[in-house]
Design a protein around this motif. Structure first.
Motif, PDB file in Angstrom:
ATOM      1  N   ALA A 209      54.986  30.687  92.270  1.00 33.42           N
ATOM      2  CA  ALA A 209      56.445  30.672  92.307  1.00 33.42           C
ATOM      3  C   ALA A 209      56.966  31.694  91.302  1.00 33.42           C
ATOM      4  N   ARG A 211      60.913  33.357  89.647  1.00 33.88           N
ATOM      5  CA  ARG A 211      62.383  33.298  89.625  1.00 33.88           C
ATOM      6  C   ARG A 211      62.910  34.247  88.559  1.00 33.88           C
ATOM      7  N   THR A 255      64.511  30.761  93.507  1.00 35.18           N
ATOM      8  CA  THR A 255      63.077  30.569  93.321  1.00 35.18           C
ATOM      9  C   THR A 255      62.336  30.884  94.609  1.00 35.18           C
ATOM     10  N   ARG A 342      53.421  27.809  84.098  1.00 35.40           N
ATOM     11  CA  ARG A 342      54.629  28.637  84.000  1.00 35.40           C
ATOM     12  C   ARG A 342      54.519  29.619  82.836  1.00 35.40           C
TER      13      ARG A 342
END
Length: 362
Positions: A209, A211, A255, A342
Motif C-alpha cells: 500500500a 499514500r 491510498t 509501514r
C-alpha cells in the motif's frame, strides 16, 4: 543623350532566374515559433492561440463537444491547418525541452479544468489557460477569445469554465523513463546487471500500500505521474540505478494497493537499497536528470559497507526543482530484504506498507 539598356544575354537571364529561385524560398520559410522554448512557454502560447479559435462559433462547438468526454489530444482537434502546424511545432519543442527523442506522437492535450464545467462550457465561451510550472502558484493566467488576459486565483475553482492546455504526462513518462534507463545504463558497468540472469530465486521488496499527503496543488494541475529512482550498489561494487514507474499513483490523499515489486535484490551487492520518488507534472527534463544522477554517482566508490545514495541523487537535481517546481516527492532510505510494515518517507510526504517477497525461478 539617352542610352538604351544593354541587352541581357540568355546566360545572364538564366543566372538571375536561378538566383531568385534559390533565395525566395529561404526568405519565405517561417521561423520556428517555439524554438528553444520551455514547456511553460509552449503551453502558454498554445493556450493563447486556442482561445482565439474559440471566438469562432463552429470551432468552439467542436472543442467543447470534444472535451466534454474527457482530455483530448490537441493534434486531433479539427481547427484548420494553421493550428495543426502550431501544435506540431509545439510538440517538437516540448520533446526537446523534456530531453525526449523527437517523434510524431503528440504530447499535448486540452481538458476542462473540472468536470463540473461541462454544461457551462456549452453555454458560454470558455477561458483557456496552461498549467503553470509553479506548483504553489497563487494566480493563473488565462486567455479569452479576444486575446485578453484574465488572472484567476490559484487556490479556488473559477466561476467561468476554463480549458487547460498541458503536457500529456501519461504518454511522456514512459518515453522519459526509457531515456533515463538508456542514459544510466551507458554509465553503469555491464557486470552490475549480471544478477538479472540468476538461475535461482531472489528476494524483492513489495509495495502492499502507498499514500501521498495533500500537497495543496492549485486547481489547474491535473493528475501526477509518479516514478521511483531505486539505487544501491551493483554486484561489481559500483552504484546502480533502476527506474520504477508507478502509473496508478496519481492523486494525493488516496491510498493505493498495488502489490508492486519495487526493489529486486538480485542485482545488488548489499542487502540494502534506497528509493527516491519523483513526479513528472509536465516539465521534467529526463535527459538532464539522468546525466546529473550519473555524474553524481560516478564519484561514489564502494567502501566495503553500504552507503546510502539518496543524498547524492537529491544533490544532483537542478536547483529549480526545490523552488518553484518540486518534482521531488519523497525518499526512503535503506530498504532491505527484511523490510516490513509501514515506512514513512524522509520528507514526511507519504508512506509505504512493504513486505519481503520471494521471487521463485520458473
Amino acid at each position: 543623350m539617352y542610352q538604351p539598356p544593354a541587352r541581357r544575354t540568355l546566360p545572364v537571364l538564366l543566372a538571375a532566374a536561378l538566383t531568385v529561385g534559390l533565395v525566395t524560398p529561404a526568405q519565405a520559410a517561417p521561423a520556428d515559433p517555439f524554438a528553444g522554448a520551455s514547456v511553460a512557454t509552449v503551453t502558454d502560447t498554445l493556450a493563447h492561440r486556442l482561445a482565439a479559435e474559440l471566438g469562432k462559433p463552429a470551432a468552439r462547438s467542436r472543442v467543447t463537444s470534444a472535451v466534454a468526454a474527457g482530455s483530448v489530444d490537441l493534434a486531433a482537434l479539427p481547427l484548420g491547418t494553421r493550428f495543426a502546424a502550431d501544435v506540431a511545432a509545439a510538440n517538437h519543442a516540448v520533446r526537446a525541452a523534456k530531453g525526449l527523442p523527437d517523434g510524431a506522437e503528440s504530447l499535448l492535450r486540452v481538458r476542462l479544468a473540472d468536470a463540473s464545467m461541462r454544461a457551462q462550457a456549452k453555454r458560454e465561451v470558455p477561458l483557456v489557460a496552461s498549467a503553470p510550472s509553479d506548483d504553489e502558484a497563487t494566480a493563473v493566467t488565462a486567455y479569452d477569445a479576444a486575446g485578453g488576459r484574465v488572472v484567476l486565483a490559484g487556490d479556488r475553482m473559477p466561476l467561468r469554465p476554463v480549458l487547460v492546455v498541458e503536457v500529456d504526462t501519461a504518454r511522456a513518462l514512459p518515453l522519459g523513463i526509457e531515456v533515463l534507463r538508456q542514459t544510466l545504463a551507458a554509465h553503469q558497468a555491464k557486470s552490475a546487471l549480471a544478477g538479472a540472469a540468476l538461475t535461482g530465486g531472489y528476494w524483492a521488496t513489495k509495495v502492499d500500500a502507498v499514500r501521498l499527503s495533500d500537497d495543496k496543488e492549485p486547481w489547474i494541475k491535473g493528475d501526477a505521474e509518479i516514478y521511483t529512482v531505486v539505487s544501491g550498489f551493483g554486484l561489481d561494487g559500483h552504484p546502480k540505478v533502476d527506474i520504477v514507474q508507478m502509473p496508478y499513483l496519481n492523486k494525493d490523499g488516496t491510498t493505493y494497493y498495488p502489490n508492486q515489486l519495487l526493489v529486486h535484490f538480485s542485482a545488488y551487492k548489499y542487502n540494502l537499497a534506497d528509493a527516491v520518488m519523483m513526479e513528472d507534472d509536465g516539465d521534467t527534463n529526463y535527459l538532464q536528470l539522468a546525466q546529473a544522477i550519473a555524474a553524481a554517482l560516478l564519484t561514489i566508490a564502494d567502501a566495503g559497507v553500504y552507503i546510502p545514495l539518496v543524498s547524492a541523487i537529491l544533490d544532483a537535481m537542478p536547483s529549480s526543482w526545490w523552488t518553484d517546481d518540486p518534482d521531488y516527492v519523497d525518499s526512503w532510505y535503506t530498504l532491505a530484504t527484511t523490510s516490513s510494515g509501514r515506512l514513512n518517507g524522509a520528507a514526511a510526504n507519504g508512506w509505504m506498507d512493504v513486505s519481503p517477497y520471494w521471487v521463485a525461478p520458473l
